[in-house]
Design a protein around this motif. Sequence first.
Motif, short mmCIF file in Angstrom:
data_model
loop_
_atom_site.label_atom_id
_atom_site.label_comp_id
_atom_site.label_asym_id
_atom_site.label_seq_id
_atom_site.Cartn_x
_atom_site.Cartn_y
_atom_site.Cartn_z
N SER A 1 25.88 -40.13 40.31
CA SER A 1 25.45 -38.74 40.37
C SER A 1 25.33 -38.28 41.82
O SER A 1 25.06 -39.09 42.73
CB SER A 1 24.10 -38.56 39.66
OG SER A 1 23.10 -39.33 40.30
N LEU A 2 25.53 -37.00 42.03
CA LEU A 2 25.46 -36.45 43.37
C LEU A 2 24.02 -36.26 43.83
O LEU A 2 23.70 -36.48 45.00
CB LEU A 2 26.21 -35.11 43.41
CG LEU A 2 26.21 -34.39 44.77
CD1 LEU A 2 26.87 -35.25 45.84
CD2 LEU A 2 26.91 -33.05 44.65
N HIS A 3 23.13 -35.86 42.94
CA HIS A 3 21.76 -35.59 43.36
C HIS A 3 21.06 -36.84 43.86
O HIS A 3 20.11 -36.74 44.64
CB HIS A 3 20.97 -34.97 42.20
CG HIS A 3 20.50 -35.97 41.18
ND1 HIS A 3 21.29 -36.43 40.15
CD2 HIS A 3 19.31 -36.62 41.04
CE1 HIS A 3 20.61 -37.29 39.42
NE2 HIS A 3 19.42 -37.43 39.94
N ALA A 4 21.52 -38.04 43.42
CA ALA A 4 20.87 -39.28 43.82
C ALA A 4 20.98 -39.53 45.31
O ALA A 4 20.16 -40.25 45.89
CB ALA A 4 21.48 -40.45 43.04
N ARG A 5 21.98 -38.98 45.96
CA ARG A 5 22.19 -39.21 47.39
C ARG A 5 22.14 -37.90 48.17
O ARG A 5 22.76 -37.78 49.22
CB ARG A 5 23.52 -39.92 47.62
CG ARG A 5 24.71 -39.29 46.93
CD ARG A 5 25.93 -40.23 47.00
NE ARG A 5 27.06 -39.67 46.31
CZ ARG A 5 27.93 -38.82 46.87
NH1 ARG A 5 27.76 -38.45 48.10
NH2 ARG A 5 28.96 -38.36 46.17
N THR A 6 21.41 -36.94 47.63
CA THR A 6 21.31 -35.63 48.26
C THR A 6 19.85 -35.30 48.54
O THR A 6 18.96 -35.63 47.75
CB THR A 6 21.93 -34.55 47.36
OG1 THR A 6 23.29 -34.88 47.09
CG2 THR A 6 21.87 -33.19 48.02
#
Length: 978
Positions: A181-186
Amino acid sequence: MMFQSTSFLASLGTSIGSTLLIAAAFCLLRPYNTVVYAPRARYADQKHAPPPVGKGVFDWVKPVITTKEQQLVEKVGLDAALFIRFTKMCRNIFLVLTVIGCGVIIPINIVAGHGMYSNYSDVSTFMKMTPNYMYGSRAFWAFVVCAYVFDIVICFFLWHNYRAVVRLRRAYFESPEYQASLHARTLLLTDIPKGMRTDEGIVKLTNDVKDPGEVPRAAIARNVKDLPDLVEEHEKAVQDLESVLAKYLKNPNNLPSKRPTHKVEKSDHSYKKGQKVDAIEYLTARIRELELEIKEVRESVDKRNALPYGFASYESISDAHVVAYAARKKSPQGTIMRLAPKPHDLIWKNLPMGKKQRRWQRFINNLWVTALTIVYIVPNVLTAVFLSNLSHLGQVWPAFETQLKTNPTWWAIVQGVLAPAITSAFYYFLPAIFRRLSMKAGDTTKTSRERHVMHKMYSFFIFNNLIVFSLFAAIWGFITAVIGASKGESTWDAIKDGDIYNKIVTTMITVSPYWISWLLQRNLGAAVDLSQFVNLAWGSFSRKFLSPTPRELIKLSAPQPFDYAGYYNYFLFYSTVAMCFATLQPLILAVTFVYFWLDSYLKKYLLLYVFITKTESGGQFWRVLFNRFIFLAFLGNVVIALLVTAQGSSWAMLYALAPLPFLLLAFKWYCAQAFDNKCSYYTTGRGIADAELAIPDGKKHKRGDRVGVRFGHPVLYKPLITPMVHAKSQHLLRSIYAGRTSLDEDNASVAGYSDVYMDTMSHSRPGKRAGGGASAAPFEIVTEGQMDFEHYMNRPEFRDELGGGGELYGRPEDLIRPGTPGSFMTQEGTVRSESRGRSGSGSDSRSSSRTRVGEGPGTMYPTGYHKAPGLREQSPAESVRSVAMGSVRGRNLGGDDYQHLLHGAARMGRSPVPAPTPGAGYGGPGGYAPVRLGLPEGLGDGHILTPENVGAGDGYTPGTDTEEDTSYDYFRRGRQAR
């Protein structure tokens, strides 16, 4: 006293009888009504589908009992699994406390009371269980010991479950969905100062906190102006038009003689204020005007007016979490930096708020909550003083006192059933009221808003329904005792001799049957929840007596979101009541245990088969629950302290209880230090080997994730809804409607975010552009067979509200999926093409001659392959899915089906021509015809590209005269059905 016992027995009989009756009705109706009793099972993809259930009457029991926690996490998510774990924790706590309370405290009360009270044989059995008749006894030392034992039991279970929550959170961090997922590293940055509101400014702010050795991809938010309000007005206008048409066209063969009218909106200055106009014509024109205005505003949005929030995305999850951990106590230039939630979890209108505005909004919200609390004191006091004990009403109303003595059994039943029912009826509406109040409180995410709603409701319940309720009941009991005693002496002497502490404790003991009756009715409430009586009754009533729109009927068939804030608040309040009255009437512990034992299974069924998690937080409710349980343990200690002060034999008992609050605080501090960071962060950069937690090189995310698009405001790309009309009225539309509502026509490029928009695609001819506005259908015609959530669960307007962000159906919005070259899923369910190697800065490109695109190994594309200049609003994948969903009910083309979206597509650049698939023709599997491309020199139109006329490595690059030869459309358009 016999009156109290009869009241308790009446409540017990009503609760058990009604619960058994409702449970039997559920067992009989469940197999024949899956829309109500198993909607989640109808729509979930294979991964999230619950265990199958047979048609037998009790077939639902086995999967509920045998489904383990790990399966719950996989099927329904971590929030639902944590809810069941918390319910079981409460069940286990009150099981142990019931053994102690009923096995130790009740015998002590009976023995000590028998020795201290001369007329003990005349006391009812129900009151013998209480400490009401052991005034001055040394046996109260047992209550001091029980206070310590109760706290030890609660702390043990909290510690045990805290460790389990840490394991669940670590597994959540390591799950494939989180890793992809993108939110995990944002990171989400808010309160950014004006001078730093650029992409470069965000990078500088993150580096000021901690430099992980990698430059994040940053995106500052842009001002969307009044787009959110316009889109909201458009949705309201469409729904109003749908409602008007549903009523007007309810019987197409017999239309009403008068056309419907509508009062003009306050924001519409084209008409006089309050003027009534023809509803169909007015709403038609308003929808058209709003669409044009929305289009103009979208085209005017740019980055020149940046907002004080933005996002920074790293290549690895470890880097993002290390920076977020370092930012806990750092605020460079006043900026707040934290891990970003999922995009659909954000409350976009609150993100631009500054600190002062947010504090003001919270202050206003607290004022409203305080006003509601004060207003509710009056009915709460009346309930506490009179309904909880009807004998109090008889003391001020002589005529009622006569009736009470004439029909004691009847009024005991009324007291045991009516008073708790009135309280429960008001509680039913409280979550909605508090959620509405919290909408403008400044919360940046929906999950944090839910936690704050739970916090405010719990505070309201504790103050109004426990402290005020018990206090006023005690004060009234003291007043009546003083009135009775003052008949032979002065009022002041009666007050001095009244011993207020003892009167308060005595009155609380007499109030305890009310709370037992109320908890027994909550057992009935658990059965009502299982029966889904409200949803079933409302669905049947609305279909028969109202005129629901197709959109409303579709929503009725969808799985509804689970109200975590409301149910958590109820569970905490039940536990608080039980702990406060545990020593005053130990029987309440047994009633509370039965409730949690029953609900641990009933709520498990509802979460598996009925409800969905609207916004998955990954188990972030736990810390709030933990803190509230520490508080309720402290409150239980306060009641025991009050009891031993009022009726104990010495002050030493009170002194012995003094260390308990400090021990609870020490336990809370220990758990925070030992577990909180492990629950909140994937890694903190210390004590954990980053090499072990880093994503393997072959699966590292590329910087072409377009964080500005994924975390862009939904109003910039979310398709506008189209009015839905039942197919039975289709033939009348041309005669009553003279407008158009085709969506977002000719939206090509908006402020550099051209990848957000796609041209409208023809549903009948996948890959072809739909007709213009004049020829486009003004309505979406819905047949009777299509009025089911199954056909619309991937549409943004339905999925955002009832789809849990798409995760339930295998289409999470910010999942970066391996296996599909250069594409990713967007919020509106379309597939977009991008070059992972050249979409960002120049540093994103690779030095090798071939570039790896996506996450999956083996997906190679030539250097220079880049995004198509013209994109569509709907991709071929979505169109094919729409056709499939219309013809094949129940099929879900998510997951692996989308991973093979480009299977057998045309070769790219200098890649070798694949060999024909045996038995399938050159077109490959799936029944596709040969791929027709632009041909090398010497081959005319209509020739088929085969290995015979084009050799591998011949240097040929496909191309046409009208579109770029490496565009996404180019490689998809050649596939034609046979």
